[in-house]
Scaffold this motif. Structure first.
Motif, PDB file in Angstrom:
ATOM      1  N   ALA A 182       7.420   3.583  -4.482  1.00 22.63           N
ATOM      2  CA  ALA A 182       6.607   2.411  -4.224  1.00 22.63           C
ATOM      3  C   ALA A 182       6.178   2.263  -2.809  1.00 22.63           C
ATOM      4  N   ALA A 183       7.173   2.806  -2.042  1.00 24.67           N
ATOM      5  CA  ALA A 183       6.943   2.297  -0.388  1.00 24.67           C
ATOM      6  C   ALA A 183       5.850   3.143  -0.092  1.00 24.67           C
ATOM      7  N   GLY A 184       5.685   4.355  -0.351  1.00 26.03           N
ATOM      8  CA  GLY A 184       4.470   5.349  -0.133  1.00 26.03           C
ATOM      9  C   GLY A 184       3.217   4.813  -0.640  1.00 26.03           C
ATOM     10  N   GLU A 185       3.218   4.374  -1.901  1.00 27.33           N
ATOM     11  CA  GLU A 185       2.076   4.045  -2.518  1.00 27.33           C
ATOM     12  C   GLU A 185       1.495   2.486  -1.862  1.00 27.33           C
ATOM     13  N   LEU A 186       2.479   1.696  -1.572  1.00 28.09           N
ATOM     14  CA  LEU A 186       2.262   0.473  -0.880  1.00 28.09           C
ATOM     15  C   LEU A 186       1.585   0.735   0.615  1.00 28.09           C
ATOM     16  N   LEU A 187       2.223   1.623   1.266  1.00 28.70           N
ATOM     17  CA  LEU A 187       1.919   1.813   2.918  1.00 28.70           C
ATOM     18  C   LEU A 187       0.470   2.339   2.724  1.00 28.70           C
ATOM     19  N   LEU A 188       0.190   3.519   2.026  1.00 28.45           N
ATOM     20  CA  LEU A 188      -1.382   3.973   2.004  1.00 28.45           C
ATOM     21  C   LEU A 188      -2.199   2.835   1.443  1.00 28.45           C
ATOM     22  N   ALA A 189      -1.800   2.150   0.334  1.00 23.23           N
ATOM     23  CA  ALA A 189      -2.849   0.854   0.111  1.00 23.23           C
ATOM     24  C   ALA A 189      -3.085  -0.119   1.033  1.00 23.23           C
ATOM     25  N   GLU A 190      -2.084  -0.575   1.744  1.00 26.69           N
ATOM     26  CA  GLU A 190      -2.160  -1.682   2.647  1.00 26.69           C
ATOM     27  C   GLU A 190      -1.786  -1.485   4.038  1.00 26.69           C
ATOM     28  N   GLY A 191      -1.527  -0.279   4.675  1.00 28.86           N
ATOM     29  CA  GLY A 191      -0.990   0.090   5.759  1.00 28.86           C
ATOM     30  C   GLY A 191       0.106  -0.698   6.188  1.00 28.86           C
ATOM     31  N   VAL A 237       4.971  10.838  -0.212  1.00 29.13           N
ATOM     32  CA  VAL A 237       3.835  10.811  -0.801  1.00 29.13           C
ATOM     33  C   VAL A 237       3.011  11.833  -0.242  1.00 29.13           C
ATOM     34  N   VAL A 238       3.157  12.356   1.027  1.00 26.60           N
ATOM     35  CA  VAL A 238       2.266  13.388   1.581  1.00 26.60           C
ATOM     36  C   VAL A 238       2.876  14.803   1.446  1.00 26.60           C
ATOM     37  N   SER A 239       4.495  14.847   1.326  1.00 25.36           N
ATOM     38  CA  SER A 239       5.001  16.228   1.492  1.00 25.36           C
ATOM     39  C   SER A 239       4.261  17.199   0.877  1.00 25.36           C
ATOM     40  N   HIS A 240       3.810  16.983  -0.347  1.00 27.78           N
ATOM     41  CA  HIS A 240       2.985  18.242  -1.060  1.00 27.78           C
ATOM     42  C   HIS A 240       1.824  18.636  -0.282  1.00 27.78           C
ATOM     43  N   SER A 241       1.258  17.603   0.476  1.00 26.20           N
ATOM     44  CA  SER A 241       0.158  18.387   1.425  1.00 26.20           C
ATOM     45  C   SER A 241       0.681  18.975   2.654  1.00 26.20           C
ATOM     46  N   LEU A 276      -5.634  16.088   5.139  1.00 22.54           N
ATOM     47  CA  LEU A 276      -4.914  14.830   4.748  1.00 22.54           C
ATOM     48  C   LEU A 276      -5.115  13.699   5.999  1.00 22.54           C
ATOM     49  N   VAL A 277      -5.081  14.003   7.433  1.00 23.36           N
ATOM     50  CA  VAL A 277      -5.117  12.975   7.981  1.00 23.36           C
ATOM     51  C   VAL A 277      -6.503  12.510   8.346  1.00 23.36           C
ATOM     52  N   ARG A 278      -7.737  13.303   8.139  1.00 26.44           N
ATOM     53  CA  ARG A 278      -9.081  12.866   8.031  1.00 26.44           C
ATOM     54  C   ARG A 278      -9.643  12.257   7.076  1.00 26.44           C
ATOM     55  N   ASP A 279      -9.388  12.774   5.893  1.00 25.29           N
ATOM     56  CA  ASP A 279     -10.143  12.530   4.800  1.00 25.29           C
ATOM     57  C   ASP A 279      -9.321  11.427   3.925  1.00 25.29           C
ATOM     58  N   SER A 280      -8.304  11.030   4.129  1.00 28.16           N
ATOM     59  CA  SER A 280      -7.197  10.016   3.304  1.00 28.16           C
ATOM     60  C   SER A 280      -6.801   8.977   4.173  1.00 28.16           C
ATOM     61  N   ARG A 281      -6.216   7.720   3.700  1.00 25.71           N
ATOM     62  CA  ARG A 281      -5.650   6.950   4.280  1.00 25.71           C
ATOM     63  C   ARG A 281      -4.331   7.348   5.362  1.00 25.71           C
ATOM     64  N   ALA A 282      -4.090   8.397   4.731  1.00 26.80           N
ATOM     65  CA  ALA A 282      -2.629   8.856   5.410  1.00 26.80           C
ATOM     66  C   ALA A 282      -2.890   9.156   6.877  1.00 26.80           C
ATOM     67  N   GLY A 283      -4.190   9.269   7.499  1.00 30.79           N
ATOM     68  CA  GLY A 283      -4.337   9.509   9.055  1.00 30.79           C
ATOM     69  C   GLY A 283      -4.073   8.335   9.649  1.00 30.79           C
ATOM     70  N   TYR A 318      -2.964  16.140  16.379  1.00 33.68           N
ATOM     71  CA  TYR A 318      -2.664  14.689  16.625  1.00 33.68           C
ATOM     72  C   TYR A 318      -3.424  14.037  17.835  1.00 33.68           C
ATOM     73  N   HIS A 319      -3.632  14.781  18.776  1.00 31.38           N
ATOM     74  CA  HIS A 319      -4.477  14.269  19.817  1.00 31.38           C
ATOM     75  C   HIS A 319      -5.658  13.897  19.614  1.00 31.38           C
ATOM     76  N   ARG A 320      -6.573  14.584  18.856  1.00 33.87           N
ATOM     77  CA  ARG A 320      -7.987  14.008  18.229  1.00 33.87           C
ATOM     78  C   ARG A 320      -7.602  12.833  17.188  1.00 33.87           C
ATOM     79  N   LEU A 321      -6.571  12.782  16.347  1.00 36.52           N
ATOM     80  CA  LEU A 321      -6.588  11.921  15.380  1.00 36.52           C
ATOM     81  C   LEU A 321      -6.308  10.474  16.234  1.00 36.52           C
TER      82      LEU A 321
END
Length: 298
Positions: free
Chosen positions: A17-26, A64-68, A91-98, A161-164
């Motif tokens: 739940a924490a992972g889903e909420l975090l990616l959805a709302e930051g 939620v990102v461990s598999h990636s 992961l960090v460029r193409d999804s909300r995870a970045g 990370y630097h470019r992110l």
């Protein structure tokens, strides 16, 4: 009557739940109350396991990102690093995870509990996975043993990370591949067999785009077989060179030279970059003096 859920299941559901909420709302919309409601758990239970909102958010993110972020083990340390680094970039460029990991890094600067959690539950385990891949490369004889794995991890993933976080330059697949291409030659174990002059001339002429020197690296009666396509003599070598080598701007990175069993025969592992082919493969050479008498690519 509904039974009480096991603690392990509750914890798993809270993290999901924490992972889903975090990616959805930051981080801006992330609260313990929302996680508790989403997971059907009490705030008291959540606070028992996570001392701060930030530490809960970090563990949810990691879940939620461990598999990636897993590392493959293909038997080739360089290939495994490229695969994982590209997966991390995607992961960090193409999804909300970045965006989220950037927010967590920022929050960790002032949230002591989050900072500790970040090191202990995210960055340190991630480092250990990368270091394990490098150590496997050492154990298999692919890589030297006299380098600091932690420094290599910083050079590779730290650059991403630097470019992110400081987006002056784009975070691209080409950038990730270039990081590995720049660093790995210095980590590879030196060949136990010296490179014959004929094979070195073959590589040097290609990399210098010197067609005359390339053709002259072969004997006049040379034989070349490229996956069943056969070429003979200097004219055949020149024809192949035009369509498959210098003509497509090939560049060779010599990886390993090994005796093939027969006199003057060698199996050579070469990393190739060109407009036509990119990858690492083995070429079978037979040399005669300082010339290549036979080359078989398969």
């Amino acid at each position: 009557m509904r039974g009480r859920r096991p603690a392990a299941l509750v914890r798993e559901q809270v993290l999901a739940a924490a992972g889903e909420l975090l990616l959805a709302e930051g981080m801006g919309g992330f609260t313990v109350e929302k996680v508790a409601a989403k997971a059907g758990a009490s705030r008291m239970t959540i606070h028992k396991w996570w001392p701060s909102r930030g530490s809960l958010a970090l563990d949810g993110y990691a879940t939620v990102v461990s598999h990636s972020l897993e590392f493959p083990d293909s038997g080739d340390a360089e290939a495994d690093i490229v695969t994982q680094l590209l997966a991390f970039v995607h992961l960090v460029r193409d999804s909300r995870a970045g965006r989220v990991i950037g927010e967590l890094i920022g929050a960790a600067q002032t949230d002591t509990e989050l900072g500790l959690s970040f090191r202990e539950r995210y960055s340190r385990p991630r480092r250990e996975l990368a270091e394990r891949t490098l150590r496997r490369g050492v154990e298999r004889g692919e890589l030297r043993s006299d380098f600091d794995p932690q420094v290599v991890v910083d050079q590779l993933w730290g650059a991403v990370y630097h470019r992110l976080l400081i987006p002056d330059e784009p975070l691209t697949d080409e950038f990730a591949r270039a990081l590995v291409a720049n660093i790995m030659p210095g980590l590879r174990k030196e060949n136990s067999v010296s490179t014959p002059a004929a094979i070195q001339a073959f590589v040097d002429a290609t990399n210098a785009a010197d067609t005359e020197a390339f053709v002259n690296a072969f004997t006049e009666d040379a034989f070349l077989d490229d996956w069943g396509r056969q070429f003979h003599g200097h004219d055949g070598v020149a024809s192949w060179n035009k369509t498959d080598n210098i003509g497509v701007q090939a560049h060779f990175d010599l990886q390993k030279v090994e005796p093939a069993g027969e006199p003057d025969s060698y199996n050579v592992t070469i990393k190739v970059r060109s407009h036509r082919f990119n990858g690492t493969g083995t070429m079978a050479f037979v040399v005669r003096g300082d010339k290549v008498a036979s080359l078989v690519i398969s």
